[in-house]
Write a protein that holds these residues in place. Structure first.
Motif, PDB file in Angstrom:
ATOM      1  N   LEU A  53       0.840  -1.205   0.000  1.00  0.00           N
ATOM      2  CA  LEU A  53       0.000   0.000   0.000  1.00  0.00           C
ATOM      3  C   LEU A  53       0.875   1.255   0.000  1.00  0.00           C
ATOM      4  O   LEU A  53       0.564   2.235  -0.673  1.00  0.00           O
ATOM      5  CB  LEU A  53      -0.956   0.006   1.195  1.00  0.00           C
ATOM      6  N   SER A  54       1.980   1.213   0.738  1.00  0.00           N
ATOM      7  CA  SER A  54       2.886   2.376   0.787  1.00  0.00           C
ATOM      8  C   SER A  54       3.577   2.611  -0.552  1.00  0.00           C
ATOM      9  O   SER A  54       4.051   3.713  -0.821  1.00  0.00           O
ATOM     10  CB  SER A  54       3.929   2.210   1.896  1.00  0.00           C
ATOM     11  N   LEU A  55       3.620   1.594  -1.410  1.00  0.00           N
ATOM     12  CA  LEU A  55       4.167   1.751  -2.758  1.00  0.00           C
ATOM     13  C   LEU A  55       3.125   2.314  -3.714  1.00  0.00           C
ATOM     14  O   LEU A  55       3.402   2.520  -4.888  1.00  0.00           O
ATOM     15  CB  LEU A  55       4.675   0.403  -3.288  1.00  0.00           C
ATOM     16  N   GLY A  56       1.921   2.535  -3.200  1.00  0.00           N
ATOM     17  CA  GLY A  56       0.862   3.121  -4.017  1.00  0.00           C
ATOM     18  C   GLY A  56      -0.008   2.098  -4.719  1.00  0.00           C
ATOM     19  O   GLY A  56      -0.822   2.455  -5.563  1.00  0.00           O
ATOM     20  N   LEU A  57       0.148   0.835  -4.376  1.00  0.00           N
ATOM     21  CA  LEU A  57      -0.671  -0.199  -5.002  1.00  0.00           C
ATOM     22  C   LEU A  57      -2.025  -0.288  -4.301  1.00  0.00           C
ATOM     23  O   LEU A  57      -2.130  -0.017  -3.104  1.00  0.00           O
ATOM     24  CB  LEU A  57       0.035  -1.556  -4.942  1.00  0.00           C
ATOM     25  N   GLY A  58      -3.032  -0.684  -5.035  1.00  0.00           N
ATOM     26  CA  GLY A  58      -4.366  -0.856  -4.474  1.00  0.00           C
ATOM     27  C   GLY A  58      -4.568  -2.281  -3.980  1.00  0.00           C
ATOM     28  O   GLY A  58      -3.818  -3.192  -4.335  1.00  0.00           O
ATOM     29  N   THR A  59      -5.586  -2.465  -3.184  1.00  0.00           N
ATOM     30  CA  THR A  59      -5.830  -3.796  -2.618  1.00  0.00           C
ATOM     31  C   THR A  59      -6.153  -4.829  -3.693  1.00  0.00           C
ATOM     32  O   THR A  59      -5.785  -5.996  -3.544  1.00  0.00           O
ATOM     33  CB  THR A  59      -6.960  -3.754  -1.569  1.00  0.00           C
ATOM     34  N   ASP A  60      -6.803  -4.414  -4.778  1.00  0.00           N
ATOM     35  CA  ASP A  60      -7.082  -5.368  -5.856  1.00  0.00           C
ATOM     36  C   ASP A  60      -5.787  -5.826  -6.516  1.00  0.00           C
ATOM     37  O   ASP A  60      -5.633  -7.008  -6.838  1.00  0.00           O
ATOM     38  CB  ASP A  60      -8.028  -4.759  -6.897  1.00  0.00           C
ATOM     39  N   GLN A  61      -4.855  -4.899  -6.711  1.00  0.00           N
ATOM     40  CA  GLN A  61      -3.562  -5.273  -7.282  1.00  0.00           C
ATOM     41  C   GLN A  61      -2.805  -6.201  -6.335  1.00  0.00           C
ATOM     42  O   GLN A  61      -2.223  -7.190  -6.769  1.00  0.00           O
ATOM     43  CB  GLN A  61      -2.713  -4.020  -7.538  1.00  0.00           C
ATOM     44  N   ILE A  62      -2.823  -5.863  -5.063  1.00  0.00           N
ATOM     45  CA  ILE A  62      -2.123  -6.671  -4.063  1.00  0.00           C
ATOM     46  C   ILE A  62      -2.708  -8.080  -4.019  1.00  0.00           C
ATOM     47  O   ILE A  62      -1.974  -9.072  -3.925  1.00  0.00           O
ATOM     48  CB  ILE A  62      -2.173  -6.004  -2.679  1.00  0.00           C
ATOM     49  N   ALA A  63      -4.013  -8.173  -4.118  1.00  0.00           N
ATOM     50  CA  ALA A  63      -4.677  -9.483  -4.062  1.00  0.00           C
ATOM     51  C   ALA A  63      -4.212 -10.399  -5.187  1.00  0.00           C
ATOM     52  O   ALA A  63      -4.181 -11.620  -5.018  1.00  0.00           O
ATOM     53  CB  ALA A  63      -6.190  -9.300  -4.125  1.00  0.00           C
ATOM     54  N   ASP A  64      -3.825  -9.809  -6.325  1.00  0.00           N
ATOM     55  CA  ASP A  64      -3.390 -10.612  -7.469  1.00  0.00           C
ATOM     56  C   ASP A  64      -2.095 -11.377  -7.215  1.00  0.00           C
ATOM     57  O   ASP A  64      -1.850 -12.391  -7.860  1.00  0.00           O
ATOM     58  CB  ASP A  64      -3.218  -9.730  -8.714  1.00  0.00           C
ATOM     59  N   PHE A  65      -1.246 -10.881  -6.306  1.00  0.00           N
ATOM     60  CA  PHE A  65       0.039 -11.558  -6.106  1.00  0.00           C
ATOM     61  C   PHE A  65       0.403 -11.840  -4.659  1.00  0.00           C
ATOM     62  O   PHE A  65       1.413 -12.483  -4.392  1.00  0.00           O
ATOM     63  CB  PHE A  65       1.177 -10.768  -6.775  1.00  0.00           C
ATOM     64  N   LEU A  66      -0.396 -11.407  -3.707  1.00  0.00           N
ATOM     65  CA  LEU A  66      -0.045 -11.584  -2.297  1.00  0.00           C
ATOM     66  C   LEU A  66       0.164 -13.046  -1.929  1.00  0.00           C
ATOM     67  O   LEU A  66       1.093 -13.385  -1.204  1.00  0.00           O
ATOM     68  CB  LEU A  66      -1.101 -10.952  -1.383  1.00  0.00           C
ATOM     69  N   HIS A  67      -0.688 -13.914  -2.452  1.00  0.00           N
ATOM     70  CA  HIS A  67      -0.553 -15.348  -2.134  1.00  0.00           C
ATOM     71  C   HIS A  67       0.821 -15.872  -2.548  1.00  0.00           C
ATOM     72  O   HIS A  67       1.451 -16.627  -1.835  1.00  0.00           O
ATOM     73  CB  HIS A  67      -1.666 -16.150  -2.798  1.00  0.00           C
TER      74      HIS A  67
END
Length: 126
Positions: A53-67
């Protein structure tokens, strides 16, 4: 670990943790009393979410690769690279736009100051 404990351990608000769970970034098990119970990895997950999030990414973007990131702690996740590239391109576009806006403002300020100085010179001549 209860939600309040997780919030205290990570510095994230309880509201944010609930939001991460709603977005599928974090999972909790419900106790018979209905309380959320998080496993030991939850602190690392929340910290990782906050980093992205601090890099400016949104939660939908994060969800794509967090796993992938959580599973492959040391290994690079291929899913991250296109997201980083897209975010960098967006930032570059914003910088170009802000640079143009800044130039426009600098020109307008200079024009106003020049006009004021010219008007003062005329008044002093009288």
């Amino acid at each position: 670990m209860k939600i309040g404990e997780l919030a205290k351990a990570t510095g994230a608000s309880v509201r944010s943790i609930r939001y991460y769970e709603q977005k599928g970034l974090l999972a909790a098990v419900r106790t018979p009393g209905g309380y959320r119970e998080y496993n030991g990895l939850a602190v690392e997950q929340v910290n990782t979410i906050q980093l992205y999030l601090s890099l400016g990414l949104g939660t939908d973007q994060i969800a794509d690769f967090l796993h992938c990131v959580m599973k492959n702690k040391e290994a690079f996740c291929a899913e991250v690279l296109p997201v980083y590239e897209s975010k960098l391109a967006e930032i570059d576009r914003q910088l170009r736009q802000l640079t143009a806006i800044r130039s426009n403002l600098v020109e307008r300020i200079a024009a106003i100051r020049a006009e004021r100085e010219g008007g003062e010179d005329e008044r002093n001549a009288d």
